[in-house]
Write a protein that holds these residues in place. Sequence first.
Motif, PDB file in Angstrom:
ATOM      1  N   ARG A 136       0.852  -1.180   0.000  1.00  0.00           N
ATOM      2  CA  ARG A 136       0.000   0.000   0.000  1.00  0.00           C
ATOM      3  C   ARG A 136       0.892   1.235   0.000  1.00  0.00           C
ATOM      4  O   ARG A 136       1.978   1.217   0.568  1.00  0.00           O
ATOM      5  CB  ARG A 136      -0.901  -0.013   1.216  1.00  0.00           C
ATOM      6  CG  ARG A 136      -1.831  -1.232   1.230  1.00  0.00           C
ATOM      7  CD  ARG A 136      -2.753  -1.171   2.410  1.00  0.00           C
ATOM      8  NE  ARG A 136      -3.610  -0.024   2.282  1.00  0.00           N
ATOM      9  CZ  ARG A 136      -4.883  -0.069   1.903  1.00  0.00           C
ATOM     10  NH1 ARG A 136      -5.435  -1.218   1.657  1.00  0.00           N
ATOM     11  NH2 ARG A 136      -5.594   1.021   1.797  1.00  0.00           N
ATOM     12  N   PRO A 137       0.444   2.325  -0.630  1.00  0.00           N
ATOM     13  CA  PRO A 137       1.290   3.517  -0.711  1.00  0.00           C
ATOM     14  C   PRO A 137       1.755   3.996   0.661  1.00  0.00           C
ATOM     15  O   PRO A 137       0.968   4.133   1.593  1.00  0.00           O
ATOM     16  CB  PRO A 137       0.378   4.545  -1.377  1.00  0.00           C
ATOM     17  CG  PRO A 137      -0.570   3.733  -2.183  1.00  0.00           C
ATOM     18  CD  PRO A 137      -0.809   2.488  -1.365  1.00  0.00           C
ATOM     19  N   LEU A 138       3.029   4.211   0.759  1.00  0.00           N
ATOM     20  CA  LEU A 138       3.640   4.704   1.984  1.00  0.00           C
ATOM     21  C   LEU A 138       3.698   6.220   1.970  1.00  0.00           C
ATOM     22  O   LEU A 138       3.458   6.873   2.967  1.00  0.00           O
ATOM     23  CB  LEU A 138       5.055   4.116   2.116  1.00  0.00           C
ATOM     24  CG  LEU A 138       5.890   4.559   3.298  1.00  0.00           C
ATOM     25  CD1 LEU A 138       5.245   4.091   4.594  1.00  0.00           C
ATOM     26  CD2 LEU A 138       7.290   3.998   3.172  1.00  0.00           C
ATOM     27  N   VAL A 139       4.009   6.777   0.822  1.00  0.00           N
ATOM     28  CA  VAL A 139       4.184   8.227   0.690  1.00  0.00           C
ATOM     29  C   VAL A 139       3.258   8.742  -0.411  1.00  0.00           C
ATOM     30  O   VAL A 139       3.504   8.477  -1.584  1.00  0.00           O
ATOM     31  CB  VAL A 139       5.651   8.570   0.345  1.00  0.00           C
ATOM     32  CG1 VAL A 139       5.824  10.076   0.218  1.00  0.00           C
ATOM     33  CG2 VAL A 139       6.595   8.003   1.384  1.00  0.00           C
ATOM     34  N   PRO A 140       2.195   9.452  -0.041  1.00  0.00           N
ATOM     35  CA  PRO A 140       1.326  10.034  -1.074  1.00  0.00           C
ATOM     36  C   PRO A 140       2.081  11.057  -1.913  1.00  0.00           C
ATOM     37  O   PRO A 140       3.036  11.688  -1.439  1.00  0.00           O
ATOM     38  CB  PRO A 140       0.223  10.715  -0.271  1.00  0.00           C
ATOM     39  CG  PRO A 140       0.274  10.085   1.087  1.00  0.00           C
ATOM     40  CD  PRO A 140       1.702   9.689   1.302  1.00  0.00           C
ATOM     41  N   GLU A 141       1.673  11.215  -3.162  1.00  0.00           N
ATOM     42  CA  GLU A 141       2.359  12.120  -4.073  1.00  0.00           C
ATOM     43  C   GLU A 141       2.367  13.567  -3.587  1.00  0.00           C
ATOM     44  O   GLU A 141       3.292  14.306  -3.874  1.00  0.00           O
ATOM     45  CB  GLU A 141       1.720  12.043  -5.460  1.00  0.00           C
ATOM     46  CG  GLU A 141       1.987  10.729  -6.152  1.00  0.00           C
ATOM     47  CD  GLU A 141       1.361  10.661  -7.527  1.00  0.00           C
ATOM     48  OE1 GLU A 141       0.920  11.699  -8.053  1.00  0.00           O
ATOM     49  OE2 GLU A 141       1.306   9.557  -8.084  1.00  0.00           O
ATOM     50  N   GLU A 142       1.346  13.963  -2.833  1.00  0.00           N
ATOM     51  CA  GLU A 142       1.272  15.363  -2.410  1.00  0.00           C
ATOM     52  C   GLU A 142       2.196  15.701  -1.233  1.00  0.00           C
ATOM     53  O   GLU A 142       2.334  16.852  -0.864  1.00  0.00           O
ATOM     54  CB  GLU A 142      -0.180  15.753  -2.069  1.00  0.00           C
ATOM     55  CG  GLU A 142      -0.777  15.001  -0.908  1.00  0.00           C
ATOM     56  CD  GLU A 142      -1.480  13.709  -1.324  1.00  0.00           C
ATOM     57  OE1 GLU A 142      -2.111  13.098  -0.452  1.00  0.00           O
ATOM     58  OE2 GLU A 142      -1.389  13.306  -2.488  1.00  0.00           O
ATOM     59  N   TYR A 143       2.863  14.704  -0.646  1.00  0.00           N
ATOM     60  CA  TYR A 143       3.782  14.963   0.460  1.00  0.00           C
ATOM     61  C   TYR A 143       5.094  15.525  -0.067  1.00  0.00           C
ATOM     62  O   TYR A 143       5.578  15.146  -1.124  1.00  0.00           O
ATOM     63  CB  TYR A 143       4.087  13.684   1.232  1.00  0.00           C
ATOM     64  CG  TYR A 143       3.044  13.281   2.236  1.00  0.00           C
ATOM     65  CD1 TYR A 143       1.720  13.686   2.117  1.00  0.00           C
ATOM     66  CD2 TYR A 143       3.368  12.471   3.300  1.00  0.00           C
ATOM     67  CE1 TYR A 143       0.768  13.294   3.037  1.00  0.00           C
ATOM     68  CE2 TYR A 143       2.420  12.071   4.227  1.00  0.00           C
ATOM     69  CZ  TYR A 143       1.127  12.488   4.085  1.00  0.00           C
ATOM     70  OH  TYR A 143       0.191  12.095   4.999  1.00  0.00           O
ATOM     71  N   SER A 144       5.702  16.407   0.703  1.00  0.00           N
ATOM     72  CA  SER A 144       7.030  16.910   0.360  1.00  0.00           C
ATOM     73  C   SER A 144       8.077  16.037   1.054  1.00  0.00           C
ATOM     74  O   SER A 144       7.743  15.206   1.893  1.00  0.00           O
ATOM     75  CB  SER A 144       7.189  18.361   0.821  1.00  0.00           C
ATOM     76  OG  SER A 144       7.224  18.419   2.234  1.00  0.00           O
ATOM     77  N   ASP A 145       9.339  16.237   0.736  1.00  0.00           N
ATOM     78  CA  ASP A 145      10.405  15.464   1.379  1.00  0.00           C
ATOM     79  C   ASP A 145      10.401  15.664   2.891  1.00  0.00           C
ATOM     80  O   ASP A 145      10.724  14.754   3.646  1.00  0.00           O
ATOM     81  CB  ASP A 145      11.767  15.863   0.812  1.00  0.00           C
ATOM     82  CG  ASP A 145      11.986  15.331  -0.594  1.00  0.00           C
ATOM     83  OD1 ASP A 145      11.227  14.430  -1.010  1.00  0.00           O
ATOM     84  OD2 ASP A 145      12.904  15.808  -1.261  1.00  0.00           O
TER      85      ASP A 145
END
Length: 74
Positions: free
Chosen positions: A24-33
């Motif tokens: 399952r996605p760990l880091v959504p695309e809208e998150y920054s570093d």
Amino acid sequence: MRFEGLQIITVVLENGETGMFIGRPLVPEEYSDEDCQVEQVWFSNIQELPVEMTLGQLMRMVQQQLCRCRSTVQ
């Protein structure tokens, strides 16, 4: 048809060996570093899975594992 988001995480060890983990996605695309720095990494035991296992069955197994982990880790 129902869709399930999946993400591949690739880990490269110092000795050059590479492992890929799909889940399952760990880091959504809208998150920054800054929003998603890794704090801890845990590995489960290696589990033998039937070759015939469907993606849906695998995702249910992973979800059950996550639920157990969340209930025991404080």
